[in-house]
Design an enzyme around this catalytic site. Sequence first.
Site, PDB file in Angstrom:
ATOM      1  N   CYS A  64       0.812  -1.223   0.000  1.00 41.44           N
ATOM      2  CA  CYS A  64       0.000   0.000   0.000  1.00 41.44           C
ATOM      3  C   CYS A  64       0.844   1.270   0.000  1.00 41.44           C
ATOM      4  O   CYS A  64       0.585   2.189  -0.779  1.00 41.44           O
ATOM      5  CB  CYS A  64      -0.979  -0.002   1.171  1.00 41.44           C
ATOM      6  SG  CYS A  64      -0.207   0.014   2.813  1.00 41.44           S
ATOM      7  N   HIS A 117      -2.273   0.772   6.939  1.00 43.52           N
ATOM      8  CA  HIS A 117      -2.694   0.745   5.540  1.00 43.52           C
ATOM      9  C   HIS A 117      -3.014   2.148   5.057  1.00 43.52           C
ATOM     10  O   HIS A 117      -3.512   2.979   5.815  1.00 43.52           O
ATOM     11  CB  HIS A 117      -3.924  -0.148   5.380  1.00 43.52           C
ATOM     12  CG  HIS A 117      -4.318  -0.350   3.950  1.00 43.52           C
ATOM     13  ND1 HIS A 117      -3.557  -1.088   3.074  1.00 43.52           N
ATOM     14  CD2 HIS A 117      -5.364   0.115   3.233  1.00 43.52           C
ATOM     15  CE1 HIS A 117      -4.138  -1.084   1.880  1.00 43.52           C
ATOM     16  NE2 HIS A 117      -5.243  -0.355   1.947  1.00 43.52           N
ATOM     17  N   HIS A 129      -6.269   1.452  -3.888  1.00 43.21           N
ATOM     18  CA  HIS A 129      -5.227   0.982  -2.972  1.00 43.21           C
ATOM     19  C   HIS A 129      -4.812  -0.419  -3.409  1.00 43.21           C
ATOM     20  O   HIS A 129      -5.325  -0.943  -4.391  1.00 43.21           O
ATOM     21  CB  HIS A 129      -5.761   0.963  -1.535  1.00 43.21           C
ATOM     22  CG  HIS A 129      -6.849  -0.041  -1.319  1.00 43.21           C
ATOM     23  ND1 HIS A 129      -6.838  -0.923  -0.277  1.00 43.21           N
ATOM     24  CD2 HIS A 129      -7.989  -0.317  -2.010  1.00 43.21           C
ATOM     25  CE1 HIS A 129      -7.924  -1.694  -0.317  1.00 43.21           C
ATOM     26  NE2 HIS A 129      -8.634  -1.339  -1.365  1.00 43.21           N
TER      27      HIS A 129
END
Length: 158
Positions: A64, A117, A129
Amino acid sequence: MASKSKDVVTTYDVDTYRSQFIGARRILSANDQKRIKLVLTARKYLGTPYDFGAKYGQTKTFDCSSFMKWIFDKYDIELPRISRNQAKEGKYVSKSNLDTGDLVFFTTTDSKGEIGHVGMYVGNGMMIHTYGEGGVKYSTIESGWWDEHYVTARRVID
């Protein structure tokens, strides 16, 4: 311009209409254009596999934070390599005031309540993402897992 006879876009040299030109106006600010370019660049990587700890600088896989760093670096916005450090960049923005290009941050199963994240808000309650199966993808942040694990957002483009 749109064709009068078909459902296609027709291209003409600007000199063809120079005598009829009255003026032009920029509809989107430079920052709005940058936000759109970020999304268009990110979507080129849809389906690119997720790999936790993926090496920055290559595009065969992403995690990410390497994905966000890669995309934003393309537009001269430097981000740290790790999501929890990226969450210290720019300025805070509430979830109700998100704009395209804002970074959105979440906890994960393994992050023990800390940020683990990051994604980029693209509008309409969605982010782009990379996480798990399917790699780079769009996901909603308004329901389900990501809504339940939302922590904060940062605006790095004024």
